[in-house]
Design an enzyme around this catalytic site. Structure first.
Site, PDB file in Angstrom:
ATOM      1  N   ASP A 256       0.841  -1.198   0.000  1.00 13.95           N
ATOM      2  CA  ASP A 256       0.000   0.000   0.000  1.00 13.95           C
ATOM      3  C   ASP A 256       0.875   1.246   0.000  1.00 13.95           C
ATOM      4  O   ASP A 256       2.090   1.167   0.222  1.00 13.95           O
ATOM      5  CB  ASP A 256      -0.956  -0.002   1.210  1.00 13.95           C
ATOM      6  CG  ASP A 256      -0.293  -0.465   2.499  1.00 13.95           C
ATOM      7  OD1 ASP A 256       0.950  -0.432   2.591  1.00 13.95           O
ATOM      8  OD2 ASP A 256      -1.010  -0.860   3.430  1.00 13.95           O
TER       9      ASP A 256
ATOM     10  N   ASP B  79      -8.293  -1.952  14.084  1.00 12.25           N
ATOM     11  CA  ASP B  79      -9.667  -2.142  13.601  1.00 12.25           C
ATOM     12  C   ASP B  79      -9.794  -3.349  12.678  1.00 12.25           C
ATOM     13  O   ASP B  79     -10.820  -3.542  12.027  1.00 12.25           O
ATOM     14  CB  ASP B  79     -10.164  -0.875  12.888  1.00 12.25           C
ATOM     15  CG  ASP B  79      -9.286  -0.493  11.692  1.00 12.25           C
ATOM     16  OD1 ASP B  79      -8.335  -1.250  11.365  1.00 12.25           O
ATOM     17  OD2 ASP B  79      -9.548   0.559  11.078  1.00 12.25           O
TER      18      ASP B  79
ATOM     19  N   HIS C  59      -7.885  -3.925   9.985  1.00 13.31           N
ATOM     20  CA  HIS C  59      -7.534  -3.714   8.566  1.00 13.31           C
ATOM     21  C   HIS C  59      -6.299  -4.519   8.176  1.00 13.31           C
ATOM     22  O   HIS C  59      -5.424  -4.777   8.997  1.00 13.31           O
ATOM     23  CB  HIS C  59      -7.381  -2.223   8.229  1.00 13.31           C
ATOM     24  CG  HIS C  59      -6.186  -1.526   8.802  1.00 13.31           C
ATOM     25  ND1 HIS C  59      -6.262  -0.318   9.452  1.00 13.31           N
ATOM     26  CD2 HIS C  59      -4.860  -1.841   8.799  1.00 13.31           C
ATOM     27  CE1 HIS C  59      -5.052   0.066   9.811  1.00 13.31           C
ATOM     28  NE2 HIS C  59      -4.185  -0.834   9.443  1.00 13.31           N
TER      29      HIS C  59
ATOM     30  N   GLU D 290      -9.862  -0.789   5.183  1.00 10.88           N
ATOM     31  CA  GLU D 290     -10.507  -0.472   6.451  1.00 10.88           C
ATOM     32  C   GLU D 290     -11.816  -1.252   6.571  1.00 10.88           C
ATOM     33  O   GLU D 290     -12.277  -1.860   5.596  1.00 10.88           O
ATOM     34  CB  GLU D 290     -10.747   1.040   6.532  1.00 10.88           C
ATOM     35  CG  GLU D 290      -9.471   1.885   6.522  1.00 10.88           C
ATOM     36  CD  GLU D 290      -8.724   1.888   7.870  1.00 10.88           C
ATOM     37  OE1 GLU D 290      -8.797   0.892   8.616  1.00 10.88           O
ATOM     38  OE2 GLU D 290      -8.041   2.896   8.149  1.00 10.88           O
TER      39      GLU D 290
END
Ligand code: F6R
Length: 261
Positions: free
Chosen positions: A67, A136, A138, A143
């Site tokens: 990413d 979270d 991810h 996300e």
């Protein structure tokens, strides 16, 4: 999926570096998918030690980025390209020509995303993808509620992820970009082996939801349950909320040694 509980992050780094070294011995021009962030650093350090000791030759290996921030110039010290140059390419002595990643500074982001998916396919796909996990759940920067079939595309970071990453920007959240290009969950699942690492109690809820919860886009890392060869390497802190912790310890301790991860 296999869950390996290690005493600490260093032991996890050694285990995964060993798997990488075995892969490269079998396939010298393997494509290694690399994540940034704090978690994989012990892997890169352990692999570097093996290369320097002459235990493995990575001169033909190719490196694929997971990413990238949108809007940071490639030469910005916190662009993921710069980070990977410092933490992976330079220590391993791998040439920039063997590195592929999405162009976060492209004027046409949609085209840059499509070009990156095409480049990954053109390279024959990722052999082993290293992943961290967000608090979270991810993976990459997919996300919560990212499509489990998603391909490389632009995503908006949550406030929590920007807070978590502000430490790389002198603690100043205003410097953390709002947008990223990330391999999609579908893209990540195309890799032949997925290795997700997590350290510390702060990741315990996300790990438990990913491993023992339902497959659901609200927890993107739960998509690893769909992969035929996914390995989750966690230290005691990150494993602390797993209900099946003892089972995972038992099965790994009794696994045939030749099998690796
Ligand atoms: C970064 C990435 C992210 C991180 C995750 C955990 O390339 O893909 O998913 O792996 O945010 O970051 P750390 O390891 O810093 O806790």
């Amino acid at each position: 999926m296999e869950v390996v509980i290690v005493p600490d992050a260093k032991a996890g780094g050694e285990l995964v570096a060993q798997a990488l070294a075995e892969l490269v011995r079998r396939k010298p021009d393997a494509v290694l998918g690399v994540a940034t962030g704090s978690t994989p650093l012990p892997v890169y350090e352990a692999l570097t030690a093996k290369v320097r000791a002459g235990a493995v030759d990575v001169s033909r290996v190719r490196i694929a980025q997971l990413d990238e921030y949108v809007g940071l110039p490639a030469e910005h010290p916190e662009s993921y390209r710069s980070v990977l140059r410092r933490e992976v390419l330079a220590p391993l002595g791998i040439d920039e020509a063997a590195f592929m990643g999405p162009d976060g500074a492209a004027s046409d982001i949609v085209a840059a995303c499509q070009a990156y998916d095409a480049a990954l396919a053109g390279a024959g796909g990722v052999d082993l993808q290293i992943l961290g996990i967000g608090t979270d759940g991810h993976i990459g920067f997919n996300e919560p509620c990212s499509s489990l079939a998603s391909r490389t595309r632009i995503k908006t970071l949550t406030e929590q992820t920007r807070v978590d990453n502000a430490r790389f920007f002198d603690g100043d959240i205003t410097q953390v970009p709002h947008h990223v290009i990330t391999q999609g969950i579908g893209t990540i699942l195309d890799a032949r082996h997925l290795v997700l690492l997590a350290s510390g109690e702060g990741k315990a809820d996300a790990v438990a939801a990913s491993v023992e919860g339902p497959v659901a886009s609200v927890c993107p890392a739960s998509a690893l349950q769909l992969h035929p060869h996914a390995t989750v390497v966690v230290d005691e802190g990150a494993a602390s909320k797993l209900k099946l912790g003892d089972y995972f310890r038992y099965t790994f301790a009794n696994k045939p040694a030749w099998q690796g991860i």
